[in-house]
Design a protein around this motif. Structure first.
Motif, PDB file in Angstrom:
ATOM      1  N   ALA A   1      -8.393  -5.280  11.128  1.00 50.41           N
ATOM      2  CA  ALA A   1     -10.013  -4.870  10.457  1.00 50.41           C
ATOM      3  C   ALA A   1     -10.361  -3.133  10.862  1.00 50.41           C
ATOM      4  CB  ALA A   1     -10.738  -5.916  10.870  1.00 50.41           C
ATOM      5  N   GLN A   2      -9.904  -3.113  11.871  1.00 46.65           N
ATOM      6  CA  GLN A   2     -10.950  -1.433  12.168  1.00 46.65           C
ATOM      7  C   GLN A   2      -9.881   0.081  11.187  1.00 46.65           C
ATOM      8  OE1 GLN A   2     -11.099  -0.759  16.077  1.00 46.65           O
ATOM      9  NE2 GLN A   2     -12.549  -1.666  16.538  1.00 46.65           N
ATOM     10  N   PHE A   3      -8.918  -0.763  11.058  1.00 47.30           N
ATOM     11  CA  PHE A   3      -8.410   0.527  10.290  1.00 47.30           C
ATOM     12  C   PHE A   3      -8.462  -0.305   8.785  1.00 47.30           C
ATOM     13  CE2 PHE A   3      -3.953   0.996   7.388  1.00 47.30           C
ATOM     14  CZ  PHE A   3      -4.031   1.903   7.748  1.00 47.30           C
ATOM     15  N   ALA A   4      -8.828  -1.333   8.434  1.00 47.62           N
ATOM     16  CA  ALA A   4      -8.832  -1.642   7.033  1.00 47.62           C
ATOM     17  C   ALA A   4     -10.100  -0.930   6.543  1.00 47.62           C
ATOM     18  CB  ALA A   4      -8.642  -3.160   7.158  1.00 47.62           C
ATOM     19  N   THR A   5     -10.876  -1.671   7.379  1.00 46.23           N
ATOM     20  CA  THR A   5     -12.274  -0.502   7.087  1.00 46.23           C
ATOM     21  C   THR A   5     -12.668   1.108   7.281  1.00 46.23           C
ATOM     22  OG1 THR A   5     -13.623  -2.307   8.099  1.00 46.23           O
ATOM     23  CG2 THR A   5     -14.885  -0.369   7.830  1.00 46.23           C
ATOM     24  N   SER A   6     -10.780   1.323   7.550  1.00 45.84           N
ATOM     25  CA  SER A   6     -10.885   3.223   7.531  1.00 45.84           C
ATOM     26  C   SER A   6     -10.631   3.327   6.526  1.00 45.84           C
ATOM     27  CB  SER A   6     -10.745   3.530   9.003  1.00 45.84           C
ATOM     28  OG  SER A   6      -8.882   2.658   8.600  1.00 45.84           O
ATOM     29  N   ILE A   7      -9.895   2.523   5.468  1.00 45.82           N
ATOM     30  CA  ILE A   7      -9.168   3.423   4.646  1.00 45.82           C
ATOM     31  C   ILE A   7      -9.823   2.366   3.314  1.00 45.82           C
ATOM     32  CG2 ILE A   7      -7.630   2.680   5.220  1.00 45.82           C
ATOM     33  CD1 ILE A   7      -6.646   0.648   4.615  1.00 45.82           C
ATOM     34  N   GLY A   8     -11.108   1.841   3.484  1.00 48.53           N
ATOM     35  CA  GLY A   8     -11.389   1.427   2.389  1.00 48.53           C
ATOM     36  C   GLY A   8     -12.287  -0.254   1.788  1.00 48.53           C
ATOM     37  N   ILE A   9     -11.289  -0.893   2.948  1.00 50.80           N
ATOM     38  CA  ILE A   9     -11.366  -2.043   2.722  1.00 50.80           C
ATOM     39  C   ILE A   9     -12.663  -2.713   2.697  1.00 50.80           C
ATOM     40  CG2 ILE A   9      -9.928  -4.091   2.676  1.00 50.80           C
ATOM     41  CD1 ILE A   9      -7.139  -2.875   2.626  1.00 50.80           C
TER      42      ILE A   9
END
Length: 291
Positions: A172-180
């Motif tokens: 989830a953290q990576f998803a947030t970092s790429i704008g999701i």
């Protein structure tokens, strides 16, 4: 279409509609949220009936799904406060909602055929009793087409948001970092789960729906090494278990949804035992192998 064939088809469609989103529920480790949602739908149904005065209105499903979403969002909010941990937030919210629904039924709608026992346990045969008649010909249970619509909606949602669901599920953290927007994706997905649980409760009930949504993907998880394989195996197990459970219950004159749940449980136990035996054999072979 005969009643037996229509009921069997309803069992298969309901099982598939529940199991497919259940893949991501299992991977997100949110299985008990399904149980919480299933218990929270009652006040949503009551409130929906208060406005529509029609037990067949689709607004009842939407209202119940929104009540289920309250459990999810409320649990997440309580967890973010850091004051309550584990699954305690669910234990605080859904009993209160379910109790409120029971009180509303007994006080305001005691004369309405809104059976809390049926909400909990469900009855696949009763759900399939009302037939859809077109030009004087029965084309199967009317509820079958409700569940076909839910299944189609689930397939479309999972297909369109597959990548976002996958990323937010595993990181989830990576998803947030790429704008999701992980929070929005999660809320939309859990609303879909809530809608599915609500639509299925006539056939499975709030208690047994967790078996249809969790056990097939949990079994597939033990057998698969990739997400596509897990989704495929989940669909196969859901269909096979629905048919086997239905016909077993039909022969034994037992509750159909309970028969399906028991069959799914037996399959899971067999797969789990086989997996454990396989692991121990591999460990034994490695221990005996020369260094």
């Amino acid at each position: 279409m005969s009643l037996v064939v229509g009921t069997a088809l309803l069992a298969v469609v309901t099982a598939l509609a529940c199991a497919l989103p259940g893949v991501f529920v299992v991977l997100r480790r949110s299985s008990m949220l399904v149980d919480a949602i299933g218990h929270a739908v009652l006040p949503g149904i009551v409130v929906g009936y208060f406005f529509t005065r029609d037990l067949d209105s689709p607004l009842l499903i939407i209202g119940a799904a929104l009540a289920g979403l309250v459990v999810v969002l409320g649990s997440e909010w309580l967890t973010r406060t850091g004051l309550i941990t584990g699954d305690a937030p669910q234990g605080l919210i859904f009993p209160a909602l379910f109790s409120a629904g029971v009180i509303l039924v007994t006080l305001n709608f005691a004369n309405v055929h809104l059976d809390t026992h049926a909400v909990l346990v469900g009855d696949l045969n009763l759900a399939a009793w009302e037939q859809l008649i077109v030009n004087g010909t029965s084309i199967g249970p009317a509820y079958l087409y409700v569940m076909l619509g839910v299944l189609a909606l689930n397939i479309i949602f999972l297909g369109v948001f597959h990548t976002k669901l996958k990323v937010t599920t595993f990181d989830a953290q990576f998803a947030t970092s790429i704008g999701i927007r992980a929070g929005l994706v999660n809320a939309a997905f859990m609303f879909l789960v809530s809608l599915t649980v609500t639509a299925a409760f006539n056939a499975t009930g709030a208690i047994l729906v967790i078996a249809l949504m969790i056990v097939p993907p949990a079994t597939a998880y033990l057998l698969s090494q990739s997400l596509p394989a897990m989704i495929t195996l989940t669909a196969v197990i859901a269909v096979a278990g629905a048919l086997a459970g239905f016909w077993t219950a039909y022969v034994l004159d037992a509750a159909t949804s309970a028969g399906m749940a028991v069959f799914y449980g037996l399959v899971f136990v067999i797969v789990l035992a086989a997996t454990r035996i396989g692991q121990r054999r591999r460990q034994g072979i490695r221990a005996l192998a020369p260094v």
